[in-house]
Every structure is written in C-alpha cells, then in structure tokens.
Design a protein around this motif. Structure first.
Motif, mmCIF file in Angstrom:
data_model
loop_
_atom_site.group_PDB
_atom_site.id
_atom_site.type_symbol
_atom_site.label_atom_id
_atom_site.label_comp_id
_atom_site.label_asym_id
_atom_site.label_seq_id
_atom_site.Cartn_x
_atom_site.Cartn_y
_atom_site.Cartn_z
ATOM 1 N N HIS A 80 -37.128 -8.333 -26.877
ATOM 2 C CA HIS A 80 -36.672 -9.724 -26.930
ATOM 3 C C HIS A 80 -36.655 -10.266 -25.503
ATOM 4 C CE1 HIS A 80 -33.237 -12.590 -28.505
ATOM 5 N NE2 HIS A 80 -34.182 -13.237 -27.852
ATOM 6 N N VAL A 81 -37.471 -11.285 -25.241
ATOM 7 C CA VAL A 81 -37.438 -11.986 -23.950
ATOM 8 C C VAL A 81 -36.510 -13.181 -24.139
ATOM 9 C CG1 VAL A 81 -38.772 -13.150 -22.164
ATOM 10 C CG2 VAL A 81 -39.799 -11.256 -23.448
ATOM 11 N N ARG A 85 -33.957 -16.095 -19.296
ATOM 12 C CA ARG A 85 -34.508 -14.899 -18.634
ATOM 13 C C ARG A 85 -33.577 -13.702 -18.594
ATOM 14 N NH1 ARG A 85 -35.746 -19.774 -14.893
ATOM 15 N NH2 ARG A 85 -37.416 -20.650 -16.150
ATOM 16 N N GLY A 100 -36.648 -1.966 -18.261
ATOM 17 C CA GLY A 100 -37.338 -2.168 -19.533
ATOM 18 C C GLY A 100 -38.009 -0.922 -20.070
ATOM 19 N N GLN A 141 -39.595 -16.094 -14.970
ATOM 20 C CA GLN A 141 -40.044 -16.011 -16.362
ATOM 21 C C GLN A 141 -41.104 -14.926 -16.515
ATOM 22 O OE1 GLN A 141 -38.800 -17.931 -19.191
ATOM 23 N NE2 GLN A 141 -39.787 -16.101 -19.991
ATOM 24 N N ALA A 144 -39.350 -11.647 -16.615
ATOM 25 C CA ALA A 144 -38.685 -11.406 -17.898
ATOM 26 C C ALA A 144 -39.681 -10.943 -18.953
ATOM 27 C CB ALA A 144 -37.969 -12.675 -18.359
ATOM 28 N N VAL A 145 -40.854 -11.575 -18.985
ATOM 29 C CA VAL A 145 -41.896 -11.163 -19.934
ATOM 30 C C VAL A 145 -42.374 -9.753 -19.597
ATOM 31 C CG1 VAL A 145 -44.216 -11.654 -20.801
ATOM 32 C CG2 VAL A 145 -42.623 -13.543 -20.359
ATOM 33 N N ARG A 147 -40.770 -7.364 -18.065
ATOM 34 C CA ARG A 147 -39.746 -6.375 -18.435
ATOM 35 C C ARG A 147 -39.800 -6.072 -19.931
ATOM 36 N NH1 ARG A 147 -33.695 -8.157 -17.481
ATOM 37 N NH2 ARG A 147 -34.324 -9.545 -19.179
ATOM 38 N N GLY A 148 -39.999 -7.118 -20.749
ATOM 39 C CA GLY A 148 -40.127 -6.898 -22.186
ATOM 40 C C GLY A 148 -41.317 -6.021 -22.529
ATOM 41 N N LEU A 156 -42.966 -8.472 -29.967
ATOM 42 C CA LEU A 156 -42.337 -9.083 -28.796
ATOM 43 C C LEU A 156 -41.878 -10.485 -29.169
ATOM 44 C CD1 LEU A 156 -41.613 -8.828 -25.804
ATOM 45 C CD2 LEU A 156 -43.913 -9.613 -25.235
ATOM 46 N N PHE A 158 -40.137 -14.084 -28.086
ATOM 47 C CA PHE A 158 -39.926 -14.988 -26.956
ATOM 48 C C PHE A 158 -38.971 -16.101 -27.364
ATOM 49 C CE2 PHE A 158 -44.107 -13.208 -26.129
ATOM 50 C CZ PHE A 158 -44.144 -13.045 -24.749
ATOM 51 N N PRO A 161 -39.878 -19.663 -23.876
ATOM 52 C CA PRO A 161 -40.498 -19.182 -22.636
ATOM 53 C C PRO A 161 -40.920 -20.287 -21.676
ATOM 54 C CG PRO A 161 -42.025 -18.982 -24.465
ATOM 55 C CD PRO A 161 -40.690 -19.330 -25.060
#
Length: 234
Positions: A80-81, A85, A100, A141, A144-145, A147-148, A156, A158, A161
């Motif tokens: 989950h993103v 963030r 992550g 951002q 954050a993506v 890390r996911g 995944l 978002f 975003p």
C-alpha cells in the motif's frame, strides 16, 4: 485476485462505506475514482487491515484477509503506497527502501529490487544517501512508490499518487505505474485526477457518498455523461 464483497465500514459510529463490492483481476489496473470524502481511501485502508469492515468479506487469491493483521498482508503480496507518502523522513532513501524489504523473499532479493527501483527512478539513485525529508515532493512520491515495490508485491495499491504534484511529475508517476503493470504487478489506484486515471485503468468504479454508483472500463467511463459532468468539467 482481489474480491471485495458487500463491505460496510465505519469510523466509530459513523458509517462511511455502504455495501461496496468490486474485484481486481490479475494483471489489471483498476481504479476507484470520486470526489474527496467519497470513501476511496477508506476502502484501501480496509483492504490493508487498518480498518475492519463491519459487514462483508475481503478475499485475496482465494483466501479471506479481512481479519488478517496489517503487517501480514505485506508478507502475502499486498503493498500500500499511502496518501501523503508516510516516509521515514529522518532516514535516508536507502534506509526507507530497506524498510520495504524486511522479511522473506523481499529481504533475500533486496539488492536486486533496489536496482530495479533505481532503474525506474534514476533520481533516487542519485539521492540514495539523502534524508527523505529533504527531498522534493515529487522525489518523496517516487521514494514511497519505490518502498512499496521493494516488498515484491503482486498487488500494489496507490492512494492519491498525484496529490500535490506538478503536471509534469503527475505524468511521470502515471508512466511509472504503466511500467509497473508491464512487469506483471496488479494495480489498484485511488485518485481524484479522474481524466488521467480513467485513461490508464482497464476498469474503474465511481464512488459517491460511500457507495459505488457506476462501473465499467476506463474508456466507457471517460465518455459517460455523468462522469463528464461531475468529474471532467465537460
């Protein structure tokens, strides 16, 4: 892959999601669109186990997950993103990426995954030793993506975003989502940027006042009269 079946969700005594059902098939990009406060983010939080449905079921790859602890969902292939963030701002980009990929296959393949996300986001590689709190909004951002993706998810999710990003960065983030999908990752996206999202999505659902009011392919909803009037300003 993911089935949401007739869920009701409340914050305390206040019900905000009413009898919502939708599904996400493997390999798809599916969108939940609607105005602020429609219940989009609440649905993602419920899938992630942050909230519990008062009624209904959530099934991932044939297994019920609506009673599973949130940290277990990452282990079974869901990432989950979140909106805003939620990075560890006093840690470096590399350290956030490590967060992550703490367990199992994700930890074993950490360096391979790190190179993959650096290929997607070359700017993060340049800033890998920089504190994430000092990055620009667009770079945060991206982090954050990334890390996911480090958890090697099969699904995944978002949450907004494009929030707070310039038009150029919005296009960049949506292009990355297209690349992620080509790598075989299934995507569920919540967005207020309806035009961009429906152009990307295979299928989408419109949420209004906590209820699904419309569904169809992204193309179908782009030409729907109600969607054009309510969300596209046409």
């Amino acid at each position: 892959m993911l089935e949401i079946k007739n869920i009701d969700v409340c914050y305390g005594d206040v019900q905000v999601v009413w009898d919502v059902s939708f599904d996400v098939k493997k390999g798809e990009v599916v969108a939940l669109v609607g105005a602020n406060g429609a219940g989009k983010s609440t649905n993602l939080k419920t899938i992630s186990g942050i909230l519990r449905p008062k009624k209904g079921h959530i099934v991932f790859e044939g297994n019920p997950i609506h009673t599973v602890e949130p940290f277990r969902l990452n282990e079974i292939g869901i990432a989950h993103v979140p909106e805003a963030r939620r990075l560890f701002v006093e840690m470096t980009v590399d350290e956030n990426l490590d967060m992550g990929s703490l367990k199992g296959a994700a930890k074993k393949e950490r360096e391979k995954s790190r190179e993959m996300v650096f290929d997607l986001f070359p700017r993060l590689k340049e800033r890998r030793k920089q504190l994430t709190g000092t990055l620009s909004g667009g770079e945060q951002q991206m982090a954050a993506v990334a890390r996911g993706l480090m958890s090697k998810p099969r699904l995944l999710m978002f949450d907004e975003p494009s929030l707070g990003l310039s038009p150029i960065l919005v296009r960049e983030i949506f292009n990355v989502i297209k690349k992620i999908r080509k790598e075989g990752v299934t995507v569920l996206i919540v967005e207020q940027n309806v035009q961009q999202t429906l152009s990307l999505a295979d299928r989408a659902y419109v949420l209004e006042n906590g209820r699904i009011t419309l569904s169809g392919t992204g193309r179908e909803l782009l030409v729907n009269d109600h969607v054009k009037t309510a969300y596209l300003g046409v």
